[in-house]
Design a protein around this motif. Structure first.
Motif, PDB file in Angstrom:
ATOM      1  N   LYS A  48       4.332 -10.736   2.076  1.00  0.00           N
ATOM      2  CA  LYS A  48       3.382  -9.710   1.634  1.00  0.00           C
ATOM      3  C   LYS A  48       3.065  -8.758   2.783  1.00  0.00           C
ATOM      4  O   LYS A  48       2.955  -7.541   2.576  1.00  0.00           O
ATOM      5  CB  LYS A  48       2.092 -10.387   1.132  1.00  0.00           C
ATOM      6  CG  LYS A  48       1.024  -9.408   0.640  1.00  0.00           C
ATOM      7  CD  LYS A  48       1.529  -8.579  -0.528  1.00  0.00           C
ATOM      8  CE  LYS A  48       0.463  -7.622  -1.028  1.00  0.00           C
ATOM      9  NZ  LYS A  48       0.981  -6.712  -2.081  1.00  0.00           N
ATOM     10  N   MET A  49       2.939  -9.295   3.991  1.00  0.00           N
ATOM     11  CA  MET A  49       2.675  -8.445   5.144  1.00  0.00           C
ATOM     12  C   MET A  49       3.842  -7.490   5.378  1.00  0.00           C
ATOM     13  O   MET A  49       3.637  -6.302   5.657  1.00  0.00           O
ATOM     14  CB  MET A  49       2.448  -9.307   6.388  1.00  0.00           C
ATOM     15  CG  MET A  49       2.200  -8.500   7.659  1.00  0.00           C
ATOM     16  SD  MET A  49       1.819  -9.523   9.099  1.00  0.00           S
ATOM     17  CE  MET A  49       3.373 -10.348   9.358  1.00  0.00           C
ATOM     18  N   LEU A  50       5.072  -7.980   5.244  1.00  0.00           N
ATOM     19  CA  LEU A  50       6.256  -7.141   5.425  1.00  0.00           C
ATOM     20  C   LEU A  50       6.312  -6.036   4.371  1.00  0.00           C
ATOM     21  O   LEU A  50       6.637  -4.880   4.679  1.00  0.00           O
ATOM     22  CB  LEU A  50       7.522  -7.996   5.349  1.00  0.00           C
ATOM     23  CG  LEU A  50       7.737  -8.995   6.497  1.00  0.00           C
ATOM     24  CD1 LEU A  50       8.944  -9.882   6.215  1.00  0.00           C
ATOM     25  CD2 LEU A  50       7.908  -8.278   7.829  1.00  0.00           C
ATOM     26  N   ALA A  51       5.991  -6.393   3.125  1.00  0.00           N
ATOM     27  CA  ALA A  51       5.988  -5.392   2.054  1.00  0.00           C
ATOM     28  C   ALA A  51       4.944  -4.307   2.321  1.00  0.00           C
ATOM     29  O   ALA A  51       5.209  -3.117   2.120  1.00  0.00           O
ATOM     30  CB  ALA A  51       5.717  -6.074   0.718  1.00  0.00           C
ATOM     31  N   ASN A  52       3.779  -4.709   2.815  1.00  0.00           N
ATOM     32  CA  ASN A  52       2.716  -3.736   3.093  1.00  0.00           C
ATOM     33  C   ASN A  52       3.048  -2.830   4.275  1.00  0.00           C
ATOM     34  O   ASN A  52       2.594  -1.689   4.335  1.00  0.00           O
ATOM     35  CB  ASN A  52       1.391  -4.457   3.357  1.00  0.00           C
ATOM     36  CG  ASN A  52       0.740  -4.958   2.078  1.00  0.00           C
ATOM     37  OD1 ASN A  52       1.110  -4.541   0.980  1.00  0.00           O
ATOM     38  ND2 ASN A  52      -0.210  -5.855   2.210  1.00  0.00           N
ATOM     39  N   LEU A  53       3.843  -3.346   5.229  1.00  0.00           N
ATOM     40  CA  LEU A  53       4.231  -2.517   6.374  1.00  0.00           C
ATOM     41  C   LEU A  53       5.108  -1.338   5.947  1.00  0.00           C
ATOM     42  O   LEU A  53       5.140  -0.304   6.620  1.00  0.00           O
ATOM     43  CB  LEU A  53       4.975  -3.367   7.407  1.00  0.00           C
ATOM     44  CG  LEU A  53       4.094  -4.301   8.261  1.00  0.00           C
ATOM     45  CD1 LEU A  53       4.965  -5.261   9.064  1.00  0.00           C
ATOM     46  CD2 LEU A  53       3.198  -3.499   9.198  1.00  0.00           C
ATOM     47  N   LEU A  54       5.815  -1.494   4.822  1.00  0.00           N
ATOM     48  CA  LEU A  54       6.676  -0.417   4.323  1.00  0.00           C
ATOM     49  C   LEU A  54       6.059   0.320   3.141  1.00  0.00           C
ATOM     50  O   LEU A  54       6.689   1.201   2.558  1.00  0.00           O
ATOM     51  CB  LEU A  54       8.039  -0.993   3.905  1.00  0.00           C
ATOM     52  CG  LEU A  54       8.866  -1.658   5.017  1.00  0.00           C
ATOM     53  CD1 LEU A  54      10.195  -2.142   4.462  1.00  0.00           C
ATOM     54  CD2 LEU A  54       9.089  -0.695   6.184  1.00  0.00           C
ATOM     55  N   SER A  55       4.828  -0.052   2.789  1.00  0.00           N
ATOM     56  CA  SER A  55       4.175   0.539   1.624  1.00  0.00           C
ATOM     57  C   SER A  55       3.080   1.510   2.056  1.00  0.00           C
ATOM     58  O   SER A  55       2.466   1.358   3.111  1.00  0.00           O
ATOM     59  CB  SER A  55       3.576  -0.572   0.754  1.00  0.00           C
ATOM     60  OG  SER A  55       2.762  -0.035  -0.263  1.00  0.00           O
ATOM     61  N   GLU A  56       2.845   2.489   1.213  1.00  0.00           N
ATOM     62  CA  GLU A  56       1.772   3.450   1.470  1.00  0.00           C
ATOM     63  C   GLU A  56       0.423   2.891   1.013  1.00  0.00           C
ATOM     64  O   GLU A  56      -0.615   3.184   1.612  1.00  0.00           O
ATOM     65  CB  GLU A  56       2.060   4.766   0.731  1.00  0.00           C
ATOM     66  CG  GLU A  56       3.278   5.521   1.255  1.00  0.00           C
ATOM     67  CD  GLU A  56       3.065   6.096   2.648  1.00  0.00           C
ATOM     68  OE1 GLU A  56       1.895   6.372   2.995  1.00  0.00           O
ATOM     69  OE2 GLU A  56       4.054   6.250   3.382  1.00  0.00           O
TER      70      GLU A  56
END
Length: 310
Positions: A81-89
């Motif tokens: 989830k942290m990785l997804a948020n790093l690439l998400s706006e």
């Protein structure tokens, strides 16, 4: 209050992450993706090596293989989830998703601490009472210790989530953290959290300090026993079997105590760094710590590599 709870459950939260600097998002993604992959591969190799070598089918390695499995689960609750948020706006997480992440984070994290205590007991019996080791640490007893660890940890996690679920979040929904941890979520609530903080602190003391005291008592007994060994070589051999475990205990409990055994009002960015230590760094380092200086594990890994090549 019901309207506020409904609002929080509909809109969810924003996970601010380790940094809001847009130029750091991709470098942080690359760093934590690499660490996560190393954690998965390293701990999976430990599990496979123990399962493939019959000489590693002892209580010590039974607990180690389960610790590796819990480390995989523990990091998987947080890092993807942290990785997804790093690439998400948006960097969002739903209200239910936040509670679910909080539940499994606490369940797997506390199981880790109880498994470390079980491993300390194993070393205590092996060094202080070696003639009764096979009887005291027989497989059925080890399995009961594992099941007890999981049961207590999941009940603890369920208690926390039930305690957090009635809270209202009527102001900011921005969590200044990279996952839904209890401390930063409590800071967001506009409800009176004084009772929750007291209960959480008291219950946490009971759940986290109990295995820590068990580890402390075990090693005090081990030290007393080892000091009675007449030869220096015998003392070194006894202490060397505990070195890896003590290193992991220091890394895990050092950061956990720093984060959770302080008042909520002093929670800061430094706590995020300490949290990274026990949620990401320690699970990644465990396979190296337990294998680099362990001849049995090295042999098991070589045997596994031979099977893979053949």
């Amino acid at each position: 209050m019901e309207l506020k709870n409904q609002s929080s459950s509909t809109s969810g939260f924003i996970l601010l992450g380790l940094s809001s600097n847009p130029h750091l998002q991709k470098p942080l993604f690359a760093i934590f993706l690499s660490m996560y992959l190393v954690t998965l591969v390293g701990n999976m190799l430990i599990i496979l090596a123990i399962r493939s070598d019959s000489r590693l089918h002892t209580s010590m390695y039974f607990f180690l293989s389960n610790l590796s499995f819990m480390d995989i689960c523990f990091t998987t609750v947080i890092v993807p989830k942290m990785l997804a948020n790093l690439l998400s706006e948006t960097k969002g997480i739903s209200y239910v998703g936040c509670l679910v992440q909080m539940y499994f984070f606490m369940a797997f994290g506390n199981t880790d601490s109880y498994l470390l205590a079980a491993m300390a007991i194993d070393r205590l019996v092996a060094i202080c009472n070696p003639l009764h080791y096979d009887v005291a640490m027989r497989p059925c007893r080890c399995l009961l210790m594992l099941l007890g660890s999981c049961t207590i940890s999941h009940l603890h996690a369920l208690f926390w989530v039930l305690l957090m679920s009635p809270l209202s979040f009527c102001a900011s929904h921005v969590i200044k953290h990279f996952f839904c941890d209890t401390q930063p979520v409590l800071k967001l609530s506009c409800s009176d959290t004084s009772f929750s903080q007291i209960v959480v602190m008291t219950e946490t003391l009971a759940v986290i300090v109990t295995p820590f005291l068990c580890i402390l008592f075990s090693y005090l007994r081990i030290i007393v026993t080892v000091l009675r060994i007449p030869s220096a070589a015998g003392k070194w051999k006894a202490f060397s079997t505990c070195g890896s475990h003590l290193t992991v205990v220091a890394l895990f409990y050092g950061s956990v105590i720093y984060v959770y055994f302080r008042p909520l009002s002093v929670y800061s960015v430094e706590d995020q760094v300490a949290t990274v230590m026990y949620t990401v760094v320690t699970p990644m380092l465990n396979p190296f710590i337990y294998s680099l200086r362990n001849k049995d594990m090295k042999r098991g890994l070589r045997k596994l590599r031979g099977r893979i090549h053949s």
